[in-house]
Design an enzyme around this catalytic site. Structure first.
Site, mmCIF file in Angstrom:
data_model
loop_
_atom_site.group_PDB
_atom_site.id
_atom_site.type_symbol
_atom_site.label_atom_id
_atom_site.label_comp_id
_atom_site.label_asym_id
_atom_site.label_seq_id
_atom_site.Cartn_x
_atom_site.Cartn_y
_atom_site.Cartn_z
ATOM 1 N N GLY A 47 0.948 -1.156 -0.061
ATOM 2 C CA GLY A 47 0.017 -0.205 0.140
ATOM 3 C C GLY A 47 0.873 1.312 0.069
ATOM 4 N N GLN A 52 2.897 9.985 1.227
ATOM 5 C CA GLN A 52 4.323 9.347 1.199
ATOM 6 C C GLN A 52 5.213 9.629 -0.175
ATOM 7 O OE1 GLN A 52 2.276 5.082 2.211
ATOM 8 N NE2 GLN A 52 4.167 5.236 3.241
ATOM 9 N N CYS A 102 5.855 -0.044 7.539
ATOM 10 C CA CYS A 102 5.332 1.219 6.660
ATOM 11 C C CYS A 102 6.412 1.812 5.962
ATOM 12 C CB CYS A 102 4.809 2.323 7.568
ATOM 13 S SG CYS A 102 4.406 3.964 6.740
ATOM 14 N N LEU A 103 6.245 1.987 4.462
ATOM 15 C CA LEU A 103 7.382 2.327 3.846
ATOM 16 C C LEU A 103 8.308 3.612 4.135
ATOM 17 C CD1 LEU A 103 5.961 1.326 0.267
ATOM 18 C CD2 LEU A 103 7.598 -0.022 1.446
ATOM 19 N N HIS A 144 -4.617 1.587 7.625
ATOM 20 C CA HIS A 144 -3.270 2.146 7.688
ATOM 21 C C HIS A 144 -3.076 3.120 6.581
ATOM 22 C CE1 HIS A 144 1.386 1.595 8.050
ATOM 23 N NE2 HIS A 144 1.383 2.266 6.955
ATOM 24 N N GLU A 145 -3.348 2.854 5.229
ATOM 25 C CA GLU A 145 -3.155 3.821 4.328
ATOM 26 C C GLU A 145 -4.106 4.955 4.668
ATOM 27 O OE1 GLU A 145 -0.829 3.396 2.719
ATOM 28 O OE2 GLU A 145 -0.619 1.417 3.053
ATOM 29 N N HIS A 148 -2.713 7.498 6.761
ATOM 30 C CA HIS A 148 -1.822 8.463 6.232
ATOM 31 C C HIS A 148 -2.482 9.904 5.733
ATOM 32 C CE1 HIS A 148 2.146 6.517 6.183
ATOM 33 N NE2 HIS A 148 1.361 5.309 5.788
#
Ligand code: NI
Length: 178
Positions: A47, A52, A102-103, A144-145, A148
């Site tokens: 995701g 991000q 998380c990236l 989660h996404e 953000h």
């Protein structure tokens, strides 16, 4: 298409609410989605949210691979979905813990308790309106996404920051106790 640099925790774009997308079908939004998908694959994530890549818009992309789904019948595998202006409704009061990464926090994992079952809605600019009721990992990745888009990173959702750790250490500990 282009691969973008993924910004990491500490960049201010990750800690402020993102702006609504006025026209989800605008060509620049479609291009942005293609870039986000390519960037997500390059980083081997499941995701990615627009903030991000330092774009402060309410847009996420994600998918749910077979290897990640749980036994829950509502935890469904999914091809890539893009969602503009997503909304989440929480169903019931059940929460369940799960490991997240998380990236924007590379190398880390933490145990996060989240609502188990949700309905999410949004516009996939490549197809049309999306509305799904899901549970388990599918519900987790969406939450989660979408976090953000509100400037929230998963450590802020953790009940016990003591479970935050580097992925190699967390996996080694799990293997040792399994
Ligand atoms: Ni993330």
């Amino acid at each position: 298409m282009a691969i973008h640099r993924i910004v990491r925790a500490g960049h201010p774009v990750l800690s402020r609410p993102a702006d609504p997308i006025e026209d989800p079908h605008a060509p620049e939004i479609l291009r942005l989605i293609e870039d986000m998908i390519e960037t997500m694959h390059e980083a081997t994530g499941v995701g990615l949210a627009a903030p991000q890549i330092a774009v402060p818009l309410r847009l996420v992309v994600f998918y749910v691979p077979e290897r990640r789904v749980t036994n829950d019948p509502e935890d469904t595998v999914s091809d890539i979905i893009a969602l503009a202006n997503p909304e989440i409704a929480f169903l019931g009061h059940e929460a369940e813990p799960g490991w997240e990464g998380c990236l924007s926090l590379p190398g880390l994992r933490g145990l996060v308790s989240r609502p188990r079952r949700i309905t999410y809605r949004g516009i996939d600019p490549r197809s049309g309106p999306v509305e799904r009721t899901v549970a388990g990992f599918h519900a987790r990745v969406v939450q989660h996404e979408c976090d953000h888009l509100d400037g929230i990173l998963y450590p802020a959702r953790m009940n016990d920051l003591g479970t935050l750790g580097y992925v190699e250490e967390v996996l080694a500990a799990q293997t040792a106790t399994a």
